[in-house]
Design a protein around this motif. Structure first.
Motif, PDB file in Angstrom:
ATOM      1  N   TYR A 124     -23.388 -43.724 -54.298  1.00 23.41           N
ATOM      2  CA  TYR A 124     -22.672 -44.691 -53.682  1.00 23.41           C
ATOM      3  C   TYR A 124     -23.115 -46.178 -53.401  1.00 23.41           C
ATOM      4  N   VAL A 125     -24.317 -46.411 -54.106  1.00 27.10           N
ATOM      5  CA  VAL A 125     -24.882 -47.507 -53.813  1.00 27.10           C
ATOM      6  C   VAL A 125     -24.978 -48.499 -55.020  1.00 27.10           C
ATOM      7  N   SER A 126     -24.621 -49.805 -54.719  1.00 28.94           N
ATOM      8  CA  SER A 126     -24.367 -50.791 -55.832  1.00 28.94           C
ATOM      9  C   SER A 126     -25.780 -51.350 -56.369  1.00 28.94           C
ATOM     10  N   GLU A 127     -25.798 -51.734 -57.582  1.00 29.42           N
ATOM     11  CA  GLU A 127     -27.087 -52.306 -58.470  1.00 29.42           C
ATOM     12  C   GLU A 127     -27.497 -53.424 -57.463  1.00 29.42           C
ATOM     13  N   GLN A 128     -26.627 -54.283 -57.138  1.00 24.71           N
ATOM     14  CA  GLN A 128     -27.051 -55.343 -56.451  1.00 24.71           C
ATOM     15  C   GLN A 128     -27.845 -55.127 -55.196  1.00 24.71           C
ATOM     16  N   ARG A 148     -31.108 -53.809 -56.275  1.00 18.07           N
ATOM     17  CA  ARG A 148     -31.830 -55.004 -56.690  1.00 18.07           C
ATOM     18  C   ARG A 148     -32.378 -55.696 -55.612  1.00 18.07           C
ATOM     19  N   LEU A 164     -32.317 -48.420 -59.393  1.00 11.22           N
ATOM     20  CA  LEU A 164     -31.344 -47.329 -59.407  1.00 11.22           C
ATOM     21  C   LEU A 164     -31.255 -46.503 -60.790  1.00 11.22           C
ATOM     22  N   GLU A 208     -30.403 -42.501 -62.602  1.00  8.11           N
ATOM     23  CA  GLU A 208     -29.952 -41.117 -62.437  1.00  8.11           C
ATOM     24  C   GLU A 208     -30.680 -40.098 -61.957  1.00  8.11           C
ATOM     25  N   VAL A 217     -17.776 -40.221 -35.293  1.00 11.56           N
ATOM     26  CA  VAL A 217     -17.750 -39.160 -36.542  1.00 11.56           C
ATOM     27  C   VAL A 217     -16.372 -38.449 -36.551  1.00 11.56           C
TER      28      VAL A 217
END
Lengths: 288, 527
Positions: free
Chosen positions: B175-179, B182, B188, B190, B315
């Motif tokens: 759920y986390v972006s490359e940016q 970085r 990131l 697998e 929650v």
């Protein structure tokens, strides 16, 4: 188009901008086919994709049809990030890293869904601002959307139709992207929609390393038939670029690219263009 | 000044209590160690309840808390709170997930170092009079690769610290972006690649059916020979039996374990006392600083919530709410109310659109507000933003996000289309700079109506004299008109009026209105 140098000195230009297609160019997969596989609709979608890539039908006619057939969830589309990364075309990362080392601007323009394409592009070292793709919309009010902290499957809710969802739209997007830039532009891609943008750029390099398409092979001024993007580096950087490369990985990639040119894995529509590149590399001359 | 009362039923850090003391609009009572009967007796006088893990906030407590709007848990786990019952009753349940990030990250580093240097066994050996050094030769972290599974707040804090130890850091988090990765100088990868590459694997993801036994026999088998495993997240992320086997074979060199599948661990837990394991009794959040921060955070959150200033870290609340959202929520609520009042049949579907920078990321907030307004029209149970979406689903109202249903062009605008068997109606609204909401579109009528107080909605023929006639009629009944806003489809067609009244007109007034020849339909909504 490149102009043949009128003088006797052989030169090869250094390109300031290199635009890559994504599916079947930077990655060996077609994103839409992977989505189809996940849903067991592979045959139907592949047939449509091939027809469009071969230029038999207009992409605009089938673009929406394919997505409507699949209606991929936001999570399924996000899953493409990993699929792209697992299936990088050999030397894609090395070529991009080397081009960035030279200060060449690298872009990715894809008819695929922009979110996973951009993730993949960033992974390869491309500035996310230099990525163009098709924006899909999802229904954020899907399932039990009100439960916080749970992964929801957001349903597909359409896409933003635009230039990239038409067969002839790539030139427009590339023109917009490079409107305020100067310097020569190279486009690398595998499909008919890339070939159609050939006149928009200074050199179109067809890439047949993943999917060989006859129309592209015969229509492209330069065509790579090996399953590696390494030849893009010498084609884009020329001898002038080679002189400025310092990292061993970049130099290895450059040499590998030249090897493939020598071996005949890079086809030139005009024989003298091939000779021009070889001679330029041999003499170390570049046209700046 | 509205006073809010808060009951603190478990021991809370002094910093949190000090904070409460300074707030003039808050009455806080500290009553630690109440029996259930005592709690049931007094809970109905409180707007909010703050607990840690000792007090059980079960369905009985929820039912008895007639004024209760918020339950705050100082800490993360909410196992001691019946969240479903709270949600059904419209009570917000919140925890404090951020406050322990640093404490947990530091505990992780400690376990990592202890595991790589055999610190625990070496300590015991000295304590028992030994001076054996050669058997405790360890490995260095510098230059080794740390694989972080779950790159949230804690994972990122661990990454920062590991970089300080000159480790290479890779992370797996779908759920986390490359940016984001970085920016943190983390690659990131697998999961399989992480397992194959890492010298140390540390878990920092939430426990869910998908992550239960994430490190099972197969996953452990993909690890490098001699890798170290650290778990300061949740015990069930690791198959403890499989880890014990991998430790016994030497495939896993050592493990640092702060959490167990059951806590305290069963006597036959294979990791307990294992020579390759350094373990601690779930101390991740146990620092004075974290306890202080947890106390302050829960107090701040609960106070904001009872004051209506925002809801964070809930929650069971459908969205994060800040004060900026308030006028939009009020507008959405009013639109839901008016849509319900105008619908001739039972509404079975509602589509929501949120357009513009100010609001487009808040589609769930807009949907929740609209549903709460709509349900308030016919439900006698108390409906609020906590329970509205679930109640709507229970009542068979389908909800979807829409694009392009609103036909007016404002930079920021929300629209909702409700549909019933045989028809539908679209309504759009905007919030102006002064934070006042306006309804700008109802079906094909364009207007500028204030959704506030008593509103007479009237559909009439567009012809001369109607406004005068209706105004006179209302005046005869001593009903004062504050505002009259009108939109018409075309000259001589139909007109829709939003008439703000100072007092509600009686049914007899509406009956008389219906008898006016030019009036097609008239109804009243009280907001």
């Amino acid at each position: 188009m490149l102009e043949t140098s009128p003088t006797t000195r052989v030169r090869w230009p250094e390109f300031a901008h290199v635009v890559f297609d994504c599916d079947s160019t930077l990655s060996t997969i077609e994103g839409i086919d992977v989505l189809a596989e996940g849903l067991g609709l592979e045959a139907e979608v592949t047939a449509l994709t091939d027809a469009a890539m071969a230029g038999e039908v207009d992409l605009g006619d089938i673009y929406g049809a394919r997505l409507e057939m699949l209606r991929p969830t936001e999570q399924a589309v996000a899953g493409l990030r990993a699929a792209y990364k697992r299936n990088v075309v050999p030397h894609a990362g090395a070529v991009i890293a080397a081009l960035r080392e030279l200060g060449t601007k690298v872009y990715v323009v894809s008819g695929g869904l922009v979110e996973p394409v951009a993730e993949f592009a960033v992974h390869l070292g491309v500035d996310p601002a230099n990525v163009r793709g098709v924006q899909a919309r999802y229904n954020e009010l899907s399932g039990e959307w009100w439960r916080p902290g749970q992964a929801h499957e957001n349903e597909f809710a359409g896409f933003e139709a635009g230039a990239l969802t038409r067969s002839n739209g790539k030139p427009e997007v590339i023109r917009d992207l490079l409107a305020k830039s100067c310097g020569l532009t190279m486009l690398v891609g595998d499909g008919a929609s890339d070939l159609q943008a050939a006149d928009t750029v200074d050199l179109f390099v067809g890439f047949g390393g993943v999917a060989h398409r006859e129309r592209v092979a015969t229509g492209a001024p330069v065509y790579i038939r090996a399953n590696t993007l390494a030849p893009v580096l010498p084609l884009a950087a020329g001898p002038g670029g080679r002189d400025r490369l310092t990292s061993p990985e970049a130099l290895r990639t450059f040499e590998r690219g030249i090897e493939l040119v020598e071996r005949g894995d890079v086809l030139f529509q005009e024989d003298d263009k091939r000779e021009q590149l070889r001679a330029a590399l041999a003499s170390g001359e570049t046209q700046r | 000044m509205t006073k809010h009362s808060i009951l603190i039923a478990d021991k809370l850090g002094a910093a949190g209590l000090d904070l409460l003391e300074d707030l003039k609009d808050i009455d806080a009572d500290v009553r630690i160690g109440l029996e259930k009967g005592e709690l049931l007796e007094i809970i109905d006088t409180y707007d909010a309840l703050i607990v840690r893990s000792a007090t059980k906030v079960d369905a009985d407590v929820i039912a008895a808390g007639s004024r209760l709007a918020v339950v705050g848990r100082a800490g993360v786990g909410v196992d001691n709170i019946d969240v479903a019952a709270a949600t059904r009753k419209g009570i917000v349940v919140m925890n404090t997930p951020q406050a322990n990030s640093i404490a947990t990250a530091e505990q992780t580093m400690g376990l990592m170092l202890a595991a790589s240097r055999h610190t625990a066994r070496a300590h015991v050996s000295v304590a028992t009079g030994d001076w054996s050094r050669s058997e405790f030769t360890g490995i260095e972290l510098a230059g080794r690769t740390l694989g972080i599974i779950g790159f949230g707040r804690i994972g990122r804090e661990v990454a920062r610290r590991a970089r300080g130890f000159q480790m290479e850091v890779v992370a797996y988090d779908p759920y986390v972006s490359e940016q984001v990765a970085r920016d943190q100088a983390v690659t990131l990868v697998e999961l399989d690649e992480l397992l194959a590459k890492s010298d140390v694997v540390s878990l920092h993801c939430a426990l869910s059916p998908a992550t239960r036994h994430l490190l099972d026999e197969a996953a452990l088998g993909k690890l490098k020979h001699g890798a170290i495993v650290v778990n300061a997240a949740r015990g069930d992320l690791v198959d403890e039996e499989a880890l014990a086997v991998a430790l016994a074979s030497g495939h896993v060199l050592a493990a640092g374990i702060d959490v167990f599948s059951t806590e305290p661990p069963a006597p036959d837990n294979p990791l307990v006392g294992h020579p390759g394991v350094v373990h601690t009794p779930h101390l991740g959040a146990s620092t004075h600083e974290a306890q202080r921060d947890v106390a302050v955070q829960v107090v701040e959150q609960v106070v904001d919530a009872v004051r209506g200033d925002g809801i964070r870290n809930s929650v069971n609340f459908p969205f994060e709410m800040d004060a900026e959202m308030k006028p939009w929520l009020e507008l959405a609520h009013a639109m839901g109310r008016i849509q319900f009042a105008m619908a001739p049949e039972r509404i079975d579907r509602i589509e929501i659109e949120a357009r513009g920078d100010a609001i487009e990321d808040s589609i769930r907030a807009v949907a929740t507000g609209t549903l709460a307004g709509l349900l308030a029209g016919f439900l006698t149970d108390s409906v609020n933003l906590v329970n509205a979406p679930a109640l709507a689903a229970e009542h068979g109202i389908a909800v979807a996000e829409a694009h392009g249903i609103g036909s007016r062009d404002y930079p920021n605008m929300i629209s909702c289309r409700v549909a019933w068997d045989g028809g539908d109606r679209t309504m759009s609204g905007v919030v102006f700079e002064n934070r006042e909401g306006r309804i700008v579109q109802v079906s094909h009528y364009h207007l500028d109506a204030e959704p506030r107080g008593v509103i007479l909605l009237m559909l009439s023929k567009d012809m001369p004299g109607v406004i005068g006639e209706v105004g006179t009629l209302l005046g005869n009944h001593r009903v004062n008109i504050a505002e009259w806003r009108l939109g018409r489809d075309k000259e001589g067609g139909q007109a829709l009026s939003f008439i703000n009244l100072d007092s509600p007109p009686g049914d007899h007034v509406l009956e008389e209105l219906a008898d006016v020849p030019a009036v097609v339909k008239a109804m009243v909504v009280e907001l």
